[in-house]
Scaffold this active site. Structure first.
Site, PDB file in Angstrom:
ATOM      1  CB  SER A 118      -0.950  -0.043   1.198  1.00  0.00           C
ATOM      2  OG  SER A 118      -1.965   0.917   1.087  1.00  0.00           O
ATOM      3  CG  ASP A 295      -6.252  -3.956  -3.806  1.00  0.00           C
ATOM      4  OD1 ASP A 295      -7.118  -3.114  -3.513  1.00  0.00           O
ATOM      5  OD2 ASP A 295      -5.042  -3.823  -3.509  1.00  0.00           O
ATOM      6  CG  HIS A 324      -5.517  -2.264  -0.196  1.00  0.00           C
ATOM      7  ND1 HIS A 324      -4.533  -2.311  -1.168  1.00  0.00           N
ATOM      8  CD2 HIS A 324      -5.055  -1.397   0.756  1.00  0.00           C
ATOM      9  CE1 HIS A 324      -3.543  -1.501  -0.839  1.00  0.00           C
ATOM     10  NE2 HIS A 324      -3.828  -0.940   0.322  1.00  0.00           N
TER      11      HIS A 324
END
Length: 346
Positions: A118, A295, A324
Site C-alpha cells: 500500500s 483488491d 486490499h
C-alpha cells in the site's frame, strides 16, 4: 520547508561486515516502525524477514504521528505546534530522508531489498527510482544502484484519480467536522467517519457479505433490534462504528489529512519523465511485484502495468477474498513470495 526533520526507526538483526544486508520494510498509511506489531509472523530467524541474515529496518513515515516529525511536533522556529501549518511532504521526500539515514547513520554500503504494501509499496517504488538506477540519485561507490531490489505490494506507480477521490472524500468528512476550523486536533467525529470509509475500501463486497451478511446485533437485556430502519442494529454498522472510535485513540485528524495528501503526491514520473512507462524502463534492479486479485483500491492492472514496463520484474498474485487488506491478512502467501525472491537475488 521543515527546519528540522526526525525519523523514528526500529531495527532487527545486525549489519554484516560488508554492510550490505539491509532489508527495508515500509509501513502503510496508519502503520508504524514497530514491524513486529503488524507483520510479526514474517519476522525472525528462518522467516521472510530473517534476523539471522539481515538487518531489518522499518522507519516511521515523515509526517506520521508515531514518532517522526509530524503535525503534533513543535516548530523550532516558532515554538508552536505545527498543526495545520505542517508543510506538504511528498513520498519522494520521505524516501530521500530514509535513504540518507541508511547511508549516513547506519553506514550501509547498499540495500539488499525494500519491501512494502500500500503506502509502503509506493515508498518501495520511490526507492527503486532514487536508488535503483546506475548513476542515479543514490548509488554505491562504483556508481551501481544503492538499492539492489524491491518488492512493491498492492500499489501502482502513481496515485490514480480513483485513489485520490477516495482520499478526498475522507478528508471532506474531516473538514465537515465543526471542530476542524478552530480546533482541528479535536475534529474526531470527522476522523471516525473517514476511517469507516477507509475500512470499506480496504475490503470487498464478498468479504463483507461473508463476515456480516444482513445480521443484526441484539443487545443483552434490550428489546430485539428492528429488522430495518433508523434504529436497526446492523452488525456491519456496529463494526464500522467500533473501528472509527478505536482509531481516534491512536491517530489525529490533521495527520490523517496530511498523510493522505502525501499518498496523493505519489507519481514516479513527476519531474523525471514524460510518462510512468518511461521512468519504469530506467529501473534496472530486480523487482517482485505482488498484487491481490480482489483488491478494489489498488487493482491488479496497476501491478501489471509496472511489470509491463519495468525490465527486470515479475508479477506474483495473492489470492484472497479480503481485498486490499490481503497484504496484511494473507501473511503465508506474502511471506512465501518474499522469502523465495530474497533467496534468489544477490
Amino acid at each position: 520547508v521543515l527546519p528540522k526533520a526526525e525519523l523514528r526507526y526500529q531495527t532487527y538483526g545486525e549489519l554484516n561486515e560488508a554492510k550490505d544486508n539491509v532489508v527495508v520494510v515500509c509501513h502503510a498509511l496508519t502503520g508504524n516502525a514497530s514491524l513486529h506489531s503488524w507483520w510479526g509472523s514474517l519476522l525472525g530467524e528462518d522467516k521472510a524477514f530473517d534476523t539471522s541474515k539481515y538487518l531489518i529496518l522499518c522507519c516511521n513515515i515523515l509526517g506520521s504521528c508515531y514518532g517522526s516529525t509530524n503535525p503534533q511536533s513543535t516548530n523550532p522556529e516558532t515554538g508552536e505546534v505545527y498543526g495545520k501549518d505542517f508543510p506538504d511532504v511528498s513520498v519522494k521526500d520521505t524516501v530521500r530522508l530514509q535513504l540518507q539515514l541508511i547511508q549516513e547513520r547506519l553506514g550501509a554500503s547498499s540495500i539488499k531489498s525494500v519491501i512494502g504494501g500500500s503506502f509502503g509499496g509506493m515508498q518501495s517504488m520511490e526507492f527503486a527510482v532514487q536508488g535503483g538506477i546506475s548513476g542515479g540519485e543514490f548509488v554505491k561507490d562504483d556508481g551501481s544502484p544503492f538499492v539492489r531490489s524491491v518488492i512493491p505490494i498492492a500499489c501502482g506507480a502513481a496515485h490514480t484519480a480513483w485513489q485520490i477521490a477516495i482520499s478526498e472524500v475522507q478528508r471532506q468528512a474531516i473538514y465537515a467536522d465543526p471542530n476542524w476550523e478552530n480546533d482541528p486536533f479535536n475534529a474526531t467525529k470527522g476522523l471516525e467517519v473517514a476511517r469507516q470509509m477507509g475500512m470499506i475500501s480496504y475490503r470487498t463486497p464478498q468479504g463483507y457479505q461473508g463476515k456480516f451478511n444482513r445480521d443484526l446485533r441484539n443487545k443483552e437485556g434490550k428489546p430485539p433490534s428492528p429488522l430495518y430502519g433508523s434504529n436497526a442494529l446492523w452488525q456491519v454498522k456496529s463494526y464500522l462504528e467500533y473501528q472509527g472510535i478505536k482509531f481516534i485513540d491512536r491517530f489525529d485528524p490533521i495527520t490523517y489529512v496530511k498523510l493522505t495528501e502525501q499518498m496523493d503526491s505519489h507519481d514516479i514520473a513527476r519531474g523525471r519523465g514524460a510518462s510512468v512507462a518511461e521512468v519504469l524502463k530506467k529501473i534496472e534492479i530486480p523487482a517482485c511485484v505482488l498484487g491481490i486479485d480482489s483488491d478494489v483500491l489498488y487493482a491488479l492492472p496497476e501491478q501489471e502495468e509496472i511489470v509491463k514496463h519495468m525490465p527486470n520484474s515479475e508479477l506474483k498474485v495473492i489470492h484472497s477474498n479480503e481485498g486490499h487488506d490481503g497484504f496484511l491478512l494473507e501473511q503465508d502467501q506474502v511471506g512465501r513470495y518474499i522469502s523465495d525472491f530474497l533467496n534468489k537475488i544477490n
